[in-house]
Motif scaffolding. Sequence first.
Motif, PDB file in Angstrom:
ATOM      1  N   UNK A 223       1.009   4.075  -3.325  1.00  0.00           N
ATOM      2  CA  UNK A 223       2.128   3.011  -2.498  1.00  0.00           C
ATOM      3  C   UNK A 223       2.576   3.532  -1.133  1.00  0.00           C
ATOM      4  N   UNK A 224       1.743   3.447  -0.167  1.00  0.00           N
ATOM      5  CA  UNK A 224       2.117   3.980   1.295  1.00  0.00           C
ATOM      6  C   UNK A 224       2.988   2.816   1.904  1.00  0.00           C
ATOM      7  N   UNK A 225       4.050   3.191   2.664  1.00  0.00           N
ATOM      8  CA  UNK A 225       4.553   2.226   3.601  1.00  0.00           C
ATOM      9  C   UNK A 225       4.265   2.190   4.937  1.00  0.00           C
ATOM     10  N   UNK A 226       4.051   1.028   5.521  1.00  0.00           N
ATOM     11  CA  UNK A 226       3.672   0.711   6.913  1.00  0.00           C
ATOM     12  C   UNK A 226       4.261  -0.318   7.659  1.00  0.00           C
ATOM     13  N   UNK A 227       4.102  -0.278   8.839  1.00  0.00           N
ATOM     14  CA  UNK A 227       4.825  -1.484   9.681  1.00  0.00           C
ATOM     15  C   UNK A 227       3.930  -2.926   9.340  1.00  0.00           C
ATOM     16  N   UNK A 228       4.490  -3.944   9.130  1.00  0.00           N
ATOM     17  CA  UNK A 228       3.969  -5.034   8.639  1.00  0.00           C
ATOM     18  C   UNK A 228       2.730  -5.351   9.581  1.00  0.00           C
ATOM     19  N   UNK A 229       2.651  -5.245  10.791  1.00  0.00           N
ATOM     20  CA  UNK A 229       1.608  -5.522  11.735  1.00  0.00           C
ATOM     21  C   UNK A 229       0.324  -4.626  11.216  1.00  0.00           C
ATOM     22  N   UNK A 230       0.566  -3.439  10.746  1.00  0.00           N
ATOM     23  CA  UNK A 230      -0.515  -2.434  10.731  1.00  0.00           C
ATOM     24  C   UNK A 230      -1.222  -2.498   9.302  1.00  0.00           C
ATOM     25  N   UNK A 231      -0.547  -3.255   8.176  1.00  0.00           N
ATOM     26  CA  UNK A 231      -0.978  -3.259   6.766  1.00  0.00           C
ATOM     27  C   UNK A 231      -2.630  -3.423   6.817  1.00  0.00           C
ATOM     28  N   UNK A 232      -3.147  -4.483   7.323  1.00  0.00           N
ATOM     29  CA  UNK A 232      -4.688  -4.601   6.893  1.00  0.00           C
ATOM     30  C   UNK A 232      -5.255  -3.385   7.455  1.00  0.00           C
ATOM     31  N   UNK A 233      -5.000  -2.940   8.652  1.00  0.00           N
ATOM     32  CA  UNK A 233      -5.858  -1.701   9.154  1.00  0.00           C
ATOM     33  C   UNK A 233      -5.607  -0.485   8.293  1.00  0.00           C
ATOM     34  N   UNK A 234      -4.421  -0.112   7.984  1.00  0.00           N
ATOM     35  CA  UNK A 234      -4.164   1.199   7.306  1.00  0.00           C
ATOM     36  C   UNK A 234      -4.677   0.777   5.683  1.00  0.00           C
ATOM     37  N   UNK A 235      -4.851  -0.337   5.270  1.00  0.00           N
ATOM     38  CA  UNK A 235      -5.484  -0.377   3.764  1.00  0.00           C
ATOM     39  C   UNK A 235      -6.797  -0.021   3.689  1.00  0.00           C
ATOM     40  N   UNK A 236      -7.442  -0.867   4.991  1.00  0.00           N
ATOM     41  CA  UNK A 236      -8.916  -0.746   4.968  1.00  0.00           C
ATOM     42  C   UNK A 236      -9.416   0.984   5.149  1.00  0.00           C
ATOM     43  N   UNK A 237      -8.721   1.519   6.251  1.00  0.00           N
ATOM     44  CA  UNK A 237      -8.727   3.012   6.643  1.00  0.00           C
ATOM     45  C   UNK A 237      -8.582   3.859   5.347  1.00  0.00           C
ATOM     46  N   UNK A 238      -7.566   3.561   4.635  1.00  0.00           N
ATOM     47  CA  UNK A 238      -7.304   4.563   3.358  1.00  0.00           C
ATOM     48  C   UNK A 238      -8.373   4.281   2.162  1.00  0.00           C
ATOM     49  N   UNK A 239      -8.878   2.987   1.988  1.00  0.00           N
ATOM     50  CA  UNK A 239      -9.844   2.858   0.964  1.00  0.00           C
ATOM     51  C   UNK A 239     -11.222   3.681   1.301  1.00  0.00           C
ATOM     52  N   UNK A 240     -11.379   3.336   2.629  1.00  0.00           N
ATOM     53  CA  UNK A 240     -12.824   3.910   3.122  1.00  0.00           C
ATOM     54  C   UNK A 240     -12.810   5.586   3.037  1.00  0.00           C
ATOM     55  N   UNK A 241     -11.869   6.036   3.622  1.00  0.00           N
ATOM     56  CA  UNK A 241     -11.569   7.456   3.602  1.00  0.00           C
ATOM     57  C   UNK A 241     -11.603   8.154   2.082  1.00  0.00           C
ATOM     58  N   UNK A 242     -10.774   7.605   1.459  1.00  0.00           N
ATOM     59  CA  UNK A 242     -10.578   8.121   0.123  1.00  0.00           C
ATOM     60  C   UNK A 242     -11.910   8.207  -0.683  1.00  0.00           C
TER      61      UNK A 242
END
Length: 279
Positions: A223-242
């Motif tokens: 459960x990471x916290x992000x700025x609302x506008x960055x949610x989709x970008x961060x989610x995709x990045x984390x799934x791929x990187x992990x």
Amino acid sequence: METGTGSVIGDILLNIFFAAVIVIVGRTVVSWLVKLSRKIMVRANMDPILINFSSSIINILLLLFVLIAVLDQLGVNTTSMIAVLGAAGLAVGLALKDSLQNFAAGVMLIMYRPFRIGHFVEVAGVLGIVEQITIFNTVMRTPDNREIIVPNGNIYAGVITNYSARDTRRIDMVFGIGYDDDLLKAKQIITDIVTGHELVLNDPEPIIRVAELGDSSITFNVWPWVNASDLATVRADLIETIKLAFDANGISIPYPQMDVHFNNVDAANESSQTKNESA
């Protein structure tokens, strides 16, 4: 006879004169009241759409009172006229029930502002960006660029989810690893990737914990916290990187599976039967 006729004509002319005075004074007073109401609504920071619409309604109603006063001055029986107008208003209200419901809901949406233009919301089963809010409906643009017009009555009668109301959002993700994998190593990999992402916020701090010992995997809540506008970008990045990091470190993400164990029951029964016969 001539005196009586002259008196009647004089009364008619006098009534016409007073009726004209009522029209002039009435229109002046109506105009002043409408301007006053607009100033009050502007000071209350009401929406311009609602201000214009309300001003028009106030203007029409006040002019209707002026018209009734003029007709009464001219000797017209206004009692029956008022009754007819009331009946007509009731009939129109029943015929326009849905429209009036949408109008009332539109006024509430504009006054209380559960969302604004540009917000990403989910209303009446529709997910999209608000492009326009009118008295009767709301225009939305879906993520695949479709334009959808939603009646305000449907919006206000249901649940409104505003994804843009807060500056920050929490991303809820679940990752599973196999029972034979190194749990602490997997947790450390996830922690390093999440905390090392430049768009993940440090406050609130990301939460990474073991959630469940499932049927086929050990699952982590991430459960990471992000700025609302960055949610989709961060989610995709984390799934791929992990996922890539798990592959590089030999940590599996198992499919749902079931282990079936067969026991040689027939052979055991046959052996037991042979012993019994020998005895």
